[in-house]
Design a protein around this motif. Structure first.
Motif: not given
Length: 285
Positions: A216-227
């Motif tokens: 099972q693969l879990l992916i999160k995309l994050i804005d590095p500025v606002s976190r």
């Protein structure tokens, strides 16, 4: 009184491993945070990514490898009315970390198996020379992004979970679900370089169960500025093969290739879910 679905995991804590193997897929899905999909206009502005592997749980093997290496062990376990060796983390010669029973008997090859050293909890840590499915998937992800002219850089550090060094698979599942459910990250990724976004790659269910290998693969995309987490998705699959346990032999090279092969279509699906379309002919190497 109402009871949350996630609380049912406690009801299975003392049952046989086979029951856990059948129950965990449903429980894990029931406790997973909802997906987040960003606007297409937001995705179009992202061209450079920092790819961060999340510390992966140990591999779960059912039946335990000691039963495979020592056929007499299962008989002696039955004679002892269910007595079992305590579960520990150990590492194979190929660097695969497994949660299972370790014996001092000659059935276990001392040169091939060593206990895995616990690491500090929380934050991020330097990636060791230990093979993990999260790092294998992250490397495949970098190749897929490059095929669409997007820059992906693999982090030298990994996101560390608070269950580090703990052989309890229940604790690992709780830790990975807590990470996946976070809507902001505690890590200051902006201090690690200039990137449009960060992709954290985590592993949920990961095991060999009676000839079936699941991932099972879990992916999160994050804005590095606002976190802030701007996208979140999961995908999973399994392969049935009579040689699943044998794939751990010889340094586990066959098992590592299998996990890499399984990760690619899951990554394609996850990237598509968050709006990053990958050409079918893309080279993921």
């Amino acid at each position: 009184m109402k009871t949350s679905r996630c609380s049912f995991t406690r009801l299975f804590a003392d049952h046989k491993k086979v029951l856990l193997g059948l129950a965990f897929p449903w429980l894990l899905a029931a406790c997973t945070a909802p997906a987040i999909k960003p606007a297409a206009s937001q995705i179009d502005q992202l061209h450079s990514f920092l790819i961060v592997p999340v510390q992966a749980p140990p591999l779960e093997v059912i039946p335990d490898l000691i039963e495979r290496r020592d056929p007499a062990y299962r008989h002696s376990q039955n004679m002892a009315m269910g007595f079992a060796l305590p579960t520990e983390l150990y590492q194979t010669a190929g660097g695969i970390v497994i949660a299972g029973m370790v014996s001092d008997s000659r059935a276990m090859d001392a040169d091939a198996i060593t206990k895995a050293a616990p690491t500090a909890a929380g934050g991020s840590a330097k990636a060791e020379l230990v093979w993990t499915p999260a790092k294998a998937a992250a490397q495949k992800l970098r190749g897929l992004l490059a095929a669409e002219n997007r820059k992906g850089e693999l982090s030298r550090e990994y996101y560390q979970l608070p269950a580090a060094g703990d052989a309890s698979l229940q604790h690992w599942h709780q830790a990975i679900q807590a990470w996946y459910g976070q809507n902001t990250t505690p890590i200051d990724y902006a201090a690690m370089g200039s990137y449009d976004a960060v992709i954290e790659v985590g592993i949920g269910r990961y095991r060999i169960f009676e000839g079936q290998t699941s991932l099972q693969l879990l992916i999160k995309l994050i804005d590095p500025v606002s976190r802030n987490v701007i996208a979140r998705t999961l995908s999973e699959s399994f392969r049935v093969d009579d040689q699943a346990l044998a794939s751990l032999d010889n340094g586990g090279e066959a098992f590592k290739r299998l996990i890499g092969d399984m990760a690619v279509p899951l990554l394609r699906q996850s990237l598509g879910d968050i709006g990053l379309r990958i050409p079918p002919q893309a080279d993921e190497s």
